[in-house]
Design a protein around this motif. Sequence first.
Motif, PDB file in Angstrom:
ATOM      1  N   TRP A  53       0.838  -1.205   0.000  1.00 40.06           N
ATOM      2  CA  TRP A  53       0.000   0.000   0.000  1.00 40.06           C
ATOM      3  C   TRP A  53       0.866   1.246   0.000  1.00 40.06           C
ATOM      4  O   TRP A  53       1.980   1.256   0.538  1.00 40.06           O
TER       5      TRP A  53
ATOM      6  N   GLY B 104      -3.512   9.172   8.238  1.00 39.35           N
ATOM      7  CA  GLY B 104      -4.079   9.342   9.582  1.00 39.35           C
ATOM      8  C   GLY B 104      -5.591   9.365   9.641  1.00 39.35           C
ATOM      9  O   GLY B 104      -6.174   9.754  10.649  1.00 39.35           O
TER      10      GLY B 104
ATOM     11  N   THR C 111      -5.961   1.610   5.572  1.00 34.64           N
ATOM     12  CA  THR C 111      -6.502   0.413   6.218  1.00 34.64           C
ATOM     13  C   THR C 111      -7.789  -0.037   5.533  1.00 34.64           C
ATOM     14  O   THR C 111      -7.991  -1.226   5.272  1.00 34.64           O
TER      15      THR C 111
ATOM     16  N   ARG D 109       1.548  -1.128  12.048  1.00 35.37           N
ATOM     17  CA  ARG D 109       0.257  -0.929  12.736  1.00 35.37           C
ATOM     18  C   ARG D 109      -0.897  -1.294  11.801  1.00 35.37           C
ATOM     19  O   ARG D 109      -1.893  -1.878  12.223  1.00 35.37           O
TER      20      ARG D 109
HETATM   21  C1  LIG Z   1       1.944   2.898   5.194  1.00 38.68           C
HETATM   22  C2  LIG Z   1       0.940   4.020   5.013  1.00 38.68           C
HETATM   23  C3  LIG Z   1      -0.010   3.693   3.887  1.00 38.68           C
HETATM   24  C4  LIG Z   1       0.170   4.163   6.321  1.00 38.68           C
HETATM   25  O1  LIG Z   1      -0.594   5.362   6.295  1.00 38.68           O
HETATM   26  P1  LIG Z   1      -1.584   5.690   7.520  1.00 38.68           P
HETATM   27  O2  LIG Z   1      -2.141   7.023   7.287  1.00 38.68           O
HETATM   28  O3  LIG Z   1      -0.873   5.431   8.808  1.00 38.68           O
HETATM   29  O4  LIG Z   1      -2.696   4.550   7.383  1.00 38.68           O
HETATM   30  P2  LIG Z   1      -4.272   4.722   7.390  1.00 38.68           P
HETATM   31  O5  LIG Z   1      -4.715   5.550   6.246  1.00 38.68           O
HETATM   32  O6  LIG Z   1      -4.827   3.350   7.470  1.00 38.68           O
HETATM   33  O7  LIG Z   1      -4.563   5.533   8.717  1.00 38.68           O
HETATM   34  C5  LIG Z   1      -4.360   4.895   9.955  1.00 38.68           C
HETATM   35  C6  LIG Z   1      -4.193   5.923  11.036  1.00 38.68           C
HETATM   36  O8  LIG Z   1      -5.357   6.770  11.037  1.00 38.68           O
HETATM   37  C7  LIG Z   1      -6.041   6.643  12.281  1.00 38.68           C
HETATM   38  N1  LIG Z   1      -7.475   6.661  11.937  1.00 38.68           N
HETATM   39  C8  LIG Z   1      -8.219   7.786  11.972  1.00 38.68           C
HETATM   40  N2  LIG Z   1      -9.463   7.496  11.541  1.00 38.68           N
HETATM   41  C9  LIG Z   1      -9.508   6.171  11.262  1.00 38.68           C
HETATM   42  C10 LIG Z   1     -10.505   5.297  10.765  1.00 38.68           C
HETATM   43  N3  LIG Z   1     -11.745   5.740  10.479  1.00 38.68           N
HETATM   44  N4  LIG Z   1     -10.204   3.999  10.559  1.00 38.68           N
HETATM   45  C11 LIG Z   1      -8.969   3.526  10.831  1.00 38.68           C
HETATM   46  N5  LIG Z   1      -7.967   4.327  11.298  1.00 38.68           N
HETATM   47  C12 LIG Z   1      -8.231   5.640  11.506  1.00 38.68           C
HETATM   48  C13 LIG Z   1      -5.556   5.338  12.891  1.00 38.68           C
HETATM   49  O9  LIG Z   1      -5.620   5.367  14.290  1.00 38.68           O
HETATM   50  C14 LIG Z   1      -4.131   5.278  12.397  1.00 38.68           C
HETATM   51  O10 LIG Z   1      -3.279   6.057  13.166  1.00 38.68           O
HETATM   52  P3  LIG Z   1      -2.082   5.358  14.014  1.00 38.68           P
HETATM   53  O11 LIG Z   1      -1.350   4.416  13.091  1.00 38.68           O
HETATM   54  O12 LIG Z   1      -1.251   6.515  14.442  1.00 38.68           O
HETATM   55  O13 LIG Z   1      -2.730   4.614  15.100  1.00 38.68           O
HETATM   56  C15 LIG Z   1       1.679   5.361   4.699  1.00 38.68           C
HETATM   57  O14 LIG Z   1       2.504   5.673   5.777  1.00 38.68           O
HETATM   58  C16 LIG Z   1       2.533   5.290   3.434  1.00 38.68           C
HETATM   59  O15 LIG Z   1       2.029   5.390   2.323  1.00 38.68           O
HETATM   60  N6  LIG Z   1       3.851   5.111   3.604  1.00 38.68           N
HETATM   61  C17 LIG Z   1       4.813   5.118   2.490  1.00 38.68           C
HETATM   62  C18 LIG Z   1       4.697   3.877   1.631  1.00 38.68           C
HETATM   63  C19 LIG Z   1       4.902   2.609   2.410  1.00 38.68           C
HETATM   64  O16 LIG Z   1       5.603   2.564   3.402  1.00 38.68           O
HETATM   65  N7  LIG Z   1       4.279   1.526   1.921  1.00 38.68           N
HETATM   66  C20 LIG Z   1       4.380   0.221   2.519  1.00 38.68           C
HETATM   67  C21 LIG Z   1       5.595  -0.487   2.072  1.00 38.68           C
HETATM   68  S1  LIG Z   1       5.642  -2.097   2.819  1.00 38.68           S
END
Ligand SMILES: CC(C)(COP(=O)(O)OP(=O)(O)OC[C@H]1O[C@@H](n2cnc3c(N)ncnc32)[C@H](O)[C@@H]1OP(=O)(O)O)[C@@H](O)C(=O)NCCC(=O)NCCS
Length: 189
Positions: A105, A113, A118, A150
């Motif tokens: 992803w 955030g 997810t 996470r």
């Molecule tokens: C990995 C990545 C997709 C994660 O992004 P993210 O914003 O943390 O993920 P989500 O969109 O699922 O959001 C989850 C966060 O939103 C919060 N949140 C807010 N509203 C929410 C909802 N309705 N449902 C779920 N989570 C929610 C969660 O608590 C979580 O925060 P936390 O991790 O601090 O607890 C992003 O960091 C990214 O693109 N990174 C670069 C590329 C990468 O690393 N890819 C993977 C290679 S293996």
Amino acid sequence: MDLTRALPLTTDRLLLRPFVPEDPEDIDGMYAYHRLPEVARHLYRPPRTREQCAAVVTDAATLPTWENDGDALILAAERAVAPGVIGEIVLRCASAHARQTEIGWTLHPAHGGRGYATEAAAALAAFAFDTLRTHRLFARLDVENTASARLCGRLGMRREAHLVENDLDGDRWGSEYVYAALTHELRRA
Ligand SMILES: CC(C)(COP(=O)(O)OP(=O)(O)OC[C@H]1O[C@@H](n2cnc3c(N)ncnc32)[C@H](O)[C@@H]1OP(=O)(O)O)[C@@H](O)C(=O)NCCC(=O)NCCS
């Protein structure tokens, strides 16, 4: 398998759809996050140019048959409330014979955030088990990629391996976690 009939996927807030070949908006949408060093950092490669994104969009627009190792399904994530690519979710057929599928992803940080990654990953994971007949779904991630770890936990994936200095990221030895789930372990929406 003809995936055109099975797509797009919709979730409460998202549309997950194939990229459109040579579409400037899809290319710009993808480039907006793949050009960022903080996004490329955990992907073990430099930020992508717009030309590289154009090539990926065109490749991704041709859907795989899901019959061969290495087949990849790359879907664009769009919010239902506003058009425009905000990220992508990828499934890759690691073993067609043993029905092993890798998931990945990437989300534009401006949309982080809020749970979008997810939500998209959960929908595509369910698609992998229900439609692509995946037996085991796994993700590989840099140990420093705590946001992805996470996310794996929220999907119900287990941490099943810690690979130590198994890759080289520039001049840094990279270590990876492997997370995985079987169908009964997946946390469904
Ligand atoms: C990995 C990545 C997709 C994660 O992004 P993210 O914003 O943390 O993920 P989500 O969109 O699922 O959001 C989850 C966060 O939103 C919060 N949140 C807010 N509203 C929410 C909802 N309705 N449902 C779920 N989570 C929610 C969660 O608590 C979580 O925060 P936390 O991790 O601090 O607890 C992003 O960091 C990214 O693109 N990174 C670069 C590329 C990468 O690393 N890819 C993977 C290679 S293996």
